[in-house]
Write an enzyme that holds these catalytic residues in place. Structure first.
Site, PDB file in Angstrom:
ATOM      1  N   HIS B 400       0.814  -1.217   0.000  1.00  0.00           N
ATOM      2  CA  HIS B 400       0.000   0.000   0.000  1.00  0.00           C
ATOM      3  C   HIS B 400       0.850   1.271   0.000  1.00  0.00           C
ATOM      4  CE1 HIS B 400      -3.609   2.231   0.142  1.00  0.00           C
ATOM      5  NE2 HIS B 400      -4.337   1.397   0.876  1.00  0.00           N
ATOM      6  N   ASP B 404      -2.415   2.715  -4.347  1.00  0.00           N
ATOM      7  CA  ASP B 404      -3.663   2.701  -3.599  1.00  0.00           C
ATOM      8  C   ASP B 404      -4.631   1.723  -4.263  1.00  0.00           C
ATOM      9  OD1 ASP B 404      -2.622   4.706  -1.964  1.00  0.00           O
ATOM     10  OD2 ASP B 404      -3.210   6.242  -3.419  1.00  0.00           O
TER      11      ASP B 404
END
Lengths: 327, 429
Positions: B400, B404
């Site tokens: 992450h 995204d």
């Protein structure tokens, strides 16, 4: 809390213990009418009388021997050797006999005595008024050897020494007597023997030291902090028994250790501390354990520049700190 | 002759000694397999660099050895021969000199004052060799910290004297690299606890198990991972495979599975979504130009991940053939180092185990890992009618820090679309 000198702390400790316990008495050269060569027993003769404040002939062997006999008979003598430099005639009584009393009698007898002696250099005392004698006694099981650095420690440790049931060699650094002042609680307290004290917390380097050197180390640590080197200072307070736990803890914390002592470096207290570290904290070491001790010279020189060379000071400690920090 | 563990590949710093294939006292030919070595990349057989007799095994089975560390001692006389070869100049005999003479290379010319004579080889060497580079030695504290925290000390820049790595350097490195997950979590019960319990049993860790454990801990500790799942209608792919199965076997001699179709779709989608084919670093995200897809294979000893380099270059049939070879090598422990190195993305067919949804751990230092789940016929709504379709979930875990949900989903949707578009017209060559 009152601010007093090391000398005053020692005087207070003895006075309090003499008031508390009738078995405690003091003997030594010039301790009565003169009040001791450094005035540690000033006023004691008038308060406690000739039976408990005993002036002795210039015969250290008999001072120690009589103290030992009195201790084995149930009293609690404090024997003062005027200067540690004159302690050698007591070796037979202390190392040969006092240390072995409990062991040799299978615990039937013990020797609750304190042998006090001012020691150390830096006072222009030359060969016979500058010696450090802790290593000689610390080598012997059966003895305890105390080397206080501050008024608070001196008072608390001396009281514990007087109350201890076995022989204690209590070595006061002459230079701290009037030079070091500190707070001492008004109420009764003692400090257990065999417990070191972290005099300053730090992260990068541990200094393990005792006696007068504690103060030079604290000064050097202060200087080091200006260069962003964080130094922890551990005061052993008692060089026998050594506080293994505190030694290992500080070494594990920083991984870099400097051992500072005024006594001759070779085969000294630092040698034993260093050996313990390499045995018990090897995996935490990030640099060789460094000793900074007295040089391989038989005695303190008389010449002031040479005495300065002999003595460990804050500047020499600073240099060692920097080298260790860079390692 | 002392045998060292040779450097076997980039970013490999140590190996675990597997089975010794020779015993002490055995005669050994040059290039004879000596010992199995397990690295975090591959298992390999180390060939003997010399001919001789195995005198001593220094590193025993299960021991972790740094590259360059001593593992064995072989008695050989090849060393002697080598020294002879190494002689700078053959001895010149009078006969060879003849009347034209030779130029003596090892002799200094006459100097201005008439001096000059043969210079010894030692002298000339010592001029070049005045200060050998200091061997890196680590303090006990540094070694202990590195081991406890699974740190490759080669990654750390030392600030100590002569560039020595200090304890503080290691601590700063650990602090800089720890993002999530405390190390305390990974430590299991202590030996004492386990030994004193009668109601449990301890299985010794195999070298492969240790490697997998280290890699998984690294992934969990260093990568903040997010996860998503997409349902894919693979009815077209199922019937396409059914259609070509027999002819493919006849023609190519191998079975066609769904895997090459999926690899193809993943490779295409990675091209369009380069962030999924990258690596995180504090200085920036490093996009990988090549699409090297690692395929997780269950080998007898544990998980192994052979890599298809430049997977986007190949057709479905080509991928099928590559996979056939890699899987069989993986199952027999015969993969070579290049065949397991350089992966930029990992694919795992957890569906083969019956799973319909799984949450894989990203293969550090890659950016993402995808699983294909079991293909199951399900009633689904298609054009307002209920239809029976072959459905397959694809699950994606991703770093992450790098991307995204939007980028990750764009990739998943691309794979989904490509797989759903497979039909009778799809070219497999």
């Amino acid at each position: 809390m009152a601010v007093i000198t090391v000398l005053e702390a020692i005087r207070e400790a003895m006075r309090e213990e003499m008031r508390n316990d009738d078995r405690v008495f003091i003997m030594g050269e010039d301790i009565g009418a003169r009040g001791g060569v450094f005035l540690a027993t000033e006023g004691f003769l008038s308060e406690f009388g000739e039976e408990r404040i005993i002036d002795t002939p210039l015969a250290e062997s008999s001072i120690a021997g009589i103290a030992l006999g009195a201790a084995m008979s149930g009293l609690r003598p404090i024997a003062e050797i005027e200067f540690a430099d004159f302690i050698w005639p007591t070796i037979n009584q202390i190392v040969g006999e006092a240390a072995k009393v409990r062991y040799g009698t299978e615990g039937k007898l013990n020797a609750p005595m304190v042998l006090r002696a001012p020691q150390g250099g830096g006072v222009r005392g030359a060969l016979y008024h500058s010696q450090s004698v802790e290593a000689i006694f610390a080598h012997t099981p059966g003895l305890k050897v105390v080397t206080p650095s501050t008024p608070y420690d001196a008072k608390g440790l001396l009281k514990s020494s007087i109350r201890d049931d076995d022989p204690v060699i209590f070595l006061e650094h002459k230079r701290t007597y009037r030079l070091v002042k500190g707070e001492v609680p008004d109420q009764e307290y003692t400090i257990p023997l065999g417990k070191a004290d972290v005099k300053k917390l730090g992260e990068d380097i541990s200094i393990i030291t005792y006696g007068l050197m504690v103060h030079h180390c604290l000064e050097a640590a202060q200087m080091a902090s200006l260069e962003n080197i964080s130094v922890e200072v551990l005061d052993l307070r008692t060089v026998r028994p050594l506080d293994m736990e505190s030694i290992i803890n500080t070494v594990k914390k920083t991984g870099k250790t400097l051992i500072v002592y005024e006594d001759n470096q070779a085969l000294g207290i630092g040698s034993e501390v260093s050996a313990l570290i390499s045995q018990h904290a090897f995996e935490y070491l990030d640099a060789p354990v460094i000793r900074l001790g007295g040089p391989e010279v038989p005695a303190m020189p008389f010449s002031p520049p040479l005495e300065n060379m002999f003595m460990i000071d804050a500047e020499k400690i600073s240099t060692a700190i920097k080298e260790l920090a860079e390692y | 002759m002392k045998i060292e563990l040779p450097q076997v590949g980039e970013s490999v710093t140590e190996g675990v000694i597997g089975r010794w294939l020779k015993n002490v006292g055995d005669k050994i030919e040059k290039y004879d397999p000596l010992v199995e070595v397990i690295t975090d990349k591959v298992n390999m057989e180390l060939p003997s660099p010399v001919r001789g007799v195995l005198r001593e095994i220094i590193a025993n089975e299960g021991e972790t050895v740094q590259m360059g560390g001593l593992i064995a001692d072989i008695e050989t006389n090849e060393n002697q021969e080598n020294t002879n070869h190494d002689k700078l100049e053959p001895d010149v005999t009078d006969q060879e000199i003849g009347t034209t003479g030779v130029l003596l290379k090892n002799t200094a010319p006459v100097g201005p004052t008439g001096s000059g004579g043969p210079i010894s080889r030692d002298e000339s060497l010592s001029n070049h060799d005045k200060s050998p580079p200091p061997k890196s030695r680590y303090s006990p504290a540094v070694l202990r910290l590195a081991e406890e925290n699974q740190i490759d000390l080669a990654q750390i820049v030392g600030t100590g004297i002569n560039g020595r790595i200090t304890r503080k350097d290691v601590i700063s490195f650990i602090e800089a690299n720890s993002t999530i997950g405390g190390r305390e979590d990974s430590t299991g019960p202590s030996d004492q606890d386990t030994q004193s319990r009668k109601d449990q049993e301890k299985i010794a860790l195999t070298p492969v198990r240790k490697m997998i454990a280290a890699n998984m801990s690294k992934s969990a500790a260093l990568i903040p991972q997010a996860w998503s799942e997409v349902a894919v209608d693979v009815t077209g792919m199922v019937s396409k495979r059914q259609d070509i199965k027999e002819s493919f076997m006849n023609k190519e001699g191998i079975n066609i599975t769904y895997l090459p179709f999926v690899i193809k779709a993943v490779a295409e989608s990675l091209k369009k979504n380069p962030l999924l084919n990258s690596t995180w670093s504090e200085e920036g995200i490093i996009l990988k130009k090549n699409i090297n897809i690692g395929i997780a294979v269950a080998a007898p000893d544990g998980l192994i991940v052979p890599v298809i380099h430049n997977a986007d270059f190949f057709s479905i049939a080509g991928l099928a053939e590559i996979m056939e070879t890699l899987i069989s090598k993986a199952k027999n422990g015969k993969l070579s180092l290049p065949e397991v190195q350089g992966g930029t993305f990992t694919l795992n067919n957890t569906g083969a185990l019956g799973s319909v949804s799984s949450r894989p751990l990203v293969n550090h230092p890659q950016a993402a890992i995808m699983t294909t789940e079991a293909i199951i016929k399900r009633p689904v709504i298609k054009e307002d009618a209920i239809a029976i379709r072959s459905m397959m979930n694809i699950c994606l875990s991703f770093d992450h820090r790098i991307m995204d949900g939007a980028e990750a989903s764009a990739f998943s949707m691309s794979v989904k679309k490509l797989l759903e578009n497979i039909g009778s017209e799809t070219l497999i060559y």
